[in-house]
Design an enzyme around this catalytic site. Structure first.
Site, PDB file in Angstrom:
ATOM      1  N   GLU A   1       0.841  -1.209   0.000  1.00 48.90           N
ATOM      2  CA  GLU A   1       0.000   0.000   0.000  1.00 48.90           C
ATOM      3  C   GLU A   1       0.868   1.248   0.000  1.00 48.90           C
ATOM      4  O   GLU A   1       0.587   2.214  -0.706  1.00 48.90           O
ATOM      5  CB  GLU A   1      -0.903   0.006   1.255  1.00 48.90           C
ATOM      6  CG  GLU A   1      -2.014  -1.012   1.230  1.00 48.90           C
ATOM      7  CD  GLU A   1      -3.103  -0.656   0.235  1.00 48.90           C
ATOM      8  OE1 GLU A   1      -2.828  -0.702  -0.979  1.00 48.90           O
ATOM      9  OE2 GLU A   1      -4.228  -0.351   0.664  1.00 48.90           O
TER      10      GLU A   1
ATOM     11  N   THR B   1      -6.747   8.463  -4.331  1.00 53.88           N
ATOM     12  CA  THR B   1      -6.776   8.458  -2.856  1.00 53.88           C
ATOM     13  C   THR B   1      -6.053   9.690  -2.305  1.00 53.88           C
ATOM     14  O   THR B   1      -6.515  10.327  -1.369  1.00 53.88           O
ATOM     15  CB  THR B   1      -6.127   7.165  -2.316  1.00 53.88           C
ATOM     16  OG1 THR B   1      -6.890   6.067  -2.812  1.00 53.88           O
ATOM     17  CG2 THR B   1      -6.151   7.113  -0.796  1.00 53.88           C
TER      18      THR B   1
END
Ligand code: HSE
Length: 297
Positions: free
Chosen positions: A127, A180
């Site tokens: 991530e 994001t």
């Protein structure tokens, strides 16, 4: 020597639980294979379903596999293939599915050397490499399955929450781009205490509802007064979808992770079908392509 796995798509935040809650979808996700090779190292030999880098140094799965082999050196290498079962950038934890899948798959070939918590920590590296932040909400849900709470980041502590048997997810993925990083930049830097109280009380209510199969409590708690108001303008027709979902029987609706997917939770297959049709209708004829999802958790 060879392993084929399914790694699930995940809904992070689940309304009130920004960066803390996640749930895994039973029927949407990636398929990955892992093969032991004589040549050492990690190779991503094939990626289908999406255009992603196959260089293991920058691919979410590759980064995770390399870190695991560094921690646990072996005299073989690992070839990985990835079939993306849904679109990256959807807000359904695409990089998390690859990262968590790699952590799980490589661990099997290493004789199950790492615990689920350690696998989550490895997956967080994926991530970090792809999104810039080592967020655990999606990867923990993908590793543990079901519903998870990231109770603490330092030290990492994950709590697996039970899922009522009839809980279903219906979601719509409008094909607009929401990064994001951008979706985090629109967030308030400070939260008024009374809003914080509302939000953490709802997290408690949601968790309690999940433990006790109290669908009404789940519905009452499934709100987000902090993050959703700041982000919803990034998602076309968000309010209309939410309104129609609730009208069709949803317990609640919100942004999946940082969007653009809008998720709803409901009780039972019949209601799920109704919500599916209702939210599909809101996007029909609106010039935006979209995908629909209906899944168990
Ligand atoms: N929880 C993150 C966010 C996205 O809402 O920005 C998923 O990790």
């Amino acid at each position: 020597n060879y392993l084929k796995i399914f790694s699930p798509a995940t809904v992070a935040n689940v309304s009130c639980g920004f960066d803390a809650l996640g749930l895994a979808l039973e029927t949407v996700g990636d398929t990955m294979t892992f093969t032991k090779t004589i040549t050492k190292g990690v190779k991503i030999t094939k990626i289908t379903g999406a255009d992603l880098p196959s260089d293991p140094q920058i691919n979410a799965a590759g980064v995770v596999a390399l870190a695991m082999l560094e921690k646990h050196p072996v005299d073989f290498g690992i070839d990985i293939t990835i079939h993306k079962g849904y679109t990256p950038g959807s807000g359904l934890g695409s990089s998390a599915a690859s990262a968590a899948g790699a952590a799980f798959g490589v661990n099997q070939l290493l004789g199950n050397s790492f615990s689920p918590l350690e696998l989550t920590q490895f997956a967080m590296l994926g991530e970090e490499a792809t999104c810039g932040t080592p967020i655990a909400d999606n990867v923990s849900a993908a590793i543990y399955g079901g519903f998870t709470l990231v109770r603490s980041y330092k030290p990492l502590s994950i709590v697996k929450i039970p899922v009522p048997a009839d809980l279903r997810v219906v979601a719509i993925h409008p094909q607009v781009e929401v990064k994001t990083k951008d979706a985090r930049e629109v967030l308030p830097k400070k939260v008024p205490l009374k809003d914080a109280v509302t939000q953490w009380a709802n997290v408690g209510g949601l968790i309690s509802g999940l433990y006790t199969n109290d669908y009404q409590l789940i519905a009452d708690s499934l709100t987000d007064i902090i993050v959703e108001p700041a982000r919803k303008h990034l998602i076309p027709h968000f309010d209309e979808v939410k309104q129609q979902a609730i009208k069709a029987g949803a317990l609640g609706a919100g942004i999946s992770g940082s969007g653009p997917t809008i998720f709803t939770l409901c009780k039972g297959d019949a209601t799920a079908e109704n919500i599916y049709k209702a939210i599909q209708n809101t996007y029909q004829g609106k010039q935006i392509d979209f995908n629909m999802i209906l899944s168990k958790i």
